[in-house]
Design a protein around this motif. Structure first.
Motif, mmCIF file in Angstrom:
data_model
loop_
_atom_site.group_PDB
_atom_site.id
_atom_site.type_symbol
_atom_site.label_atom_id
_atom_site.label_comp_id
_atom_site.label_asym_id
_atom_site.label_seq_id
_atom_site.Cartn_x
_atom_site.Cartn_y
_atom_site.Cartn_z
ATOM 1 N N ASP A 45 7.452 5.064 -2.963
ATOM 2 C CA ASP A 45 6.805 3.995 -3.737
ATOM 3 C C ASP A 45 7.589 2.709 -3.582
ATOM 4 O OD1 ASP A 45 5.243 6.072 -4.533
ATOM 5 O OD2 ASP A 45 6.286 6.380 -6.430
ATOM 6 N N GLY A 46 6.898 1.681 -3.144
ATOM 7 C CA GLY A 46 7.535 0.374 -3.003
ATOM 8 C C GLY A 46 6.898 -0.646 -3.928
ATOM 9 N N ARG A 47 7.415 -1.863 -3.900
ATOM 10 C CA ARG A 47 6.880 -2.914 -4.766
ATOM 11 C C ARG A 47 5.493 -3.344 -4.309
ATOM 12 N NH1 ARG A 47 6.520 -8.432 -4.915
ATOM 13 N NH2 ARG A 47 7.301 -8.585 -2.783
ATOM 14 N N LEU A 48 5.315 -3.522 -3.010
ATOM 15 C CA LEU A 48 4.041 -4.015 -2.487
ATOM 16 C C LEU A 48 3.116 -2.908 -2.017
ATOM 17 C CD1 LEU A 48 4.739 -7.198 -0.296
ATOM 18 C CD2 LEU A 48 3.153 -6.984 -2.202
ATOM 19 N N THR A 90 -0.517 -3.694 -3.390
ATOM 20 C CA THR A 90 -0.755 -4.563 -4.551
ATOM 21 C C THR A 90 -1.111 -5.990 -4.150
ATOM 22 O OG1 THR A 90 1.604 -5.007 -4.682
ATOM 23 C CG2 THR A 90 0.743 -3.219 -6.052
ATOM 24 N N ASP A 160 13.510 -7.090 -2.397
ATOM 25 C CA ASP A 160 12.229 -6.400 -2.280
ATOM 26 C C ASP A 160 12.557 -4.920 -2.058
ATOM 27 O OD1 ASP A 160 9.586 -5.813 -2.035
ATOM 28 O OD2 ASP A 160 9.141 -7.377 -0.570
ATOM 29 N N SER A 161 11.535 -4.118 -1.804
ATOM 30 C CA SER A 161 11.812 -2.700 -1.587
ATOM 31 C C SER A 161 11.703 -2.353 -0.110
ATOM 32 C CB SER A 161 10.844 -1.833 -2.403
ATOM 33 O OG SER A 161 9.531 -2.268 -2.210
#
Lengths: 181, 157
Positions: A45-48, A90, A160-161
């Motif tokens: 799972d990443g931010r974007l 996202t 960021d991720s």
């Protein structure tokens, strides 16, 4: 006459300062994306976006068509074609792929297959759509086992991720792998 | 309880002065070491073909230099070389960023910026991967009127 305790304090301070100067990490080491690790076959799972490593192929040559022209690329090492799935996007984004080899070296997706159909450099990933993509790397064979696919947004990824997806067991190298849409 | 013996002013100040001087010396030494690292030699070392040149991120070994025979295009100065990435990541800026490619010193002629091709498939060199040495061809278009003569190449780090 300076007391021994004072001298020891000064020397300890100098040694401490030297140790701090020698061990202080540089800017690039301090500011890195946040890693998100996943078990083999699982999604990270990443931010974007989220991503899952689907599988890969190893080959000594890759073949593809660029605007109708057949092209074959060979390598002094191996090509790795890594397939992955992107979901839970996202915001519209592109994705940059790196292979962190077993030795810890980072191999960016090769530009030698630029223009291949479905190539990562031209792909956009949109919110609400689960999509599949691939990245092609050129690397020595011993960097593949124990290595992992690292996916980030392109450009500056500080804070960021970065999704770290370990390599599943891959079949042995083929003489030629074809990249087709 | 006996009162503590009062030390003289020099004895109280001297350790602080020594500590401050040590701190200043450490800062200056660190600063000077950075300058020394960035300094380039006034006269670059001379190398021969087959000897590697450390360009910082990449090791370049010049293999041969020739004037390509005239074909369809203009005559070219052709340097064949081997490149090896010395870093732990894919290197796209073989000659640094902004790039400082090898400089041709051949009389009064001004050679243009060179082009770099991968020998394996004749495509432009995009990057060099770690642990995968590549043989490349670096070409300069020869300016009009230039005659073959003694040439020196300068590499920048």
């Amino acid at each position: 006459m300076i007391r021994a305790a004072d001298m020891a304090t000064v020397l300890a301070g100098a040694a401490l300062l030297g140790a701090m100067m020698a061990s202080a990490p540089d800017y690039n080491s301090v500011f890195q994306p946040f890693p998100a690790h996943a078990a083999p076959g699982e999604a990270a799972d990443g931010r974007l976006f989220d991503a899952r490593f689907l599988g890969g192929r190893l080959a000594r040559q890759v073949a593809f068509e660029r605007y109708g022209t057949p092209i074959i690329r060979d390598s002094a090492a191996l090509f790795l074609i890594a397939d992955f799935e992107v979901s839970h996007v996202t915001a519209s984004t592109r994705i940059a792929a790196t292979w962190r080899g077993a030795s810890g070296r980072d191999y960016a997706a090769t530009g030698r297959v630029e223009g291949a159909p479905g190539g990562l450099e031209a792909r956009w990933f949109q919110p609400g759509l689960t999509d599949r993509a691939f990245a092609v790397f050129e690397l020595p064979a011993d960097e593949v086992p124990g290595g992992r696919l690292v996916l980030t947004a392109p450009g500056v990824t500080i804070l960021d991720s970065a999704l770290h997806l370990p390599a599943p067991p891959l079949p042995g190298p083929q003489p030629l792998a074809r990249i087709a849409p | 309880m006996t009162p503590a013996k009062q030390r003289s002013l020099p004895r109280r100040v001297l350790p602080r002065v020594v500590a401050a001087l040590g701190l200043v010396a450490a800062v200056l030494l660190s600063w000077w070491m950075r300058i020394e690292d960035a300094r380039t030699a006034d006269t670059p070392p001379r190398i021969a073909f087959g000897q590697p040149v450390d360009l910082g991120r990449v090791m370049l070994t010049p293999l041969s230099l020739a004037v390509a025979p005239e074909g369809d295009g203009p005559p070219q100065l052709v340097l064949r070389a081997r490149l090896e990435n010395l870093t732990g990541r894919t290197e796209g800026a073989v000659f640094g960023f902004p790039p400082r490619p090898p400089l041709v010193d051949a009389g009064q002629a001004d050679f243009p910026q060179p082009e770099i091709f991968l020998d394996r498939d004749g495509e432009y060199l995009r990057h060099v991967q770690p642990r995968i040495p590549e043989e490349v061809t670096i070409t300069w278009d020869i300016p009009a009127g230039w005659q073959p003569q003694e040439i020196s190449l300068t590499f920048f780090r």
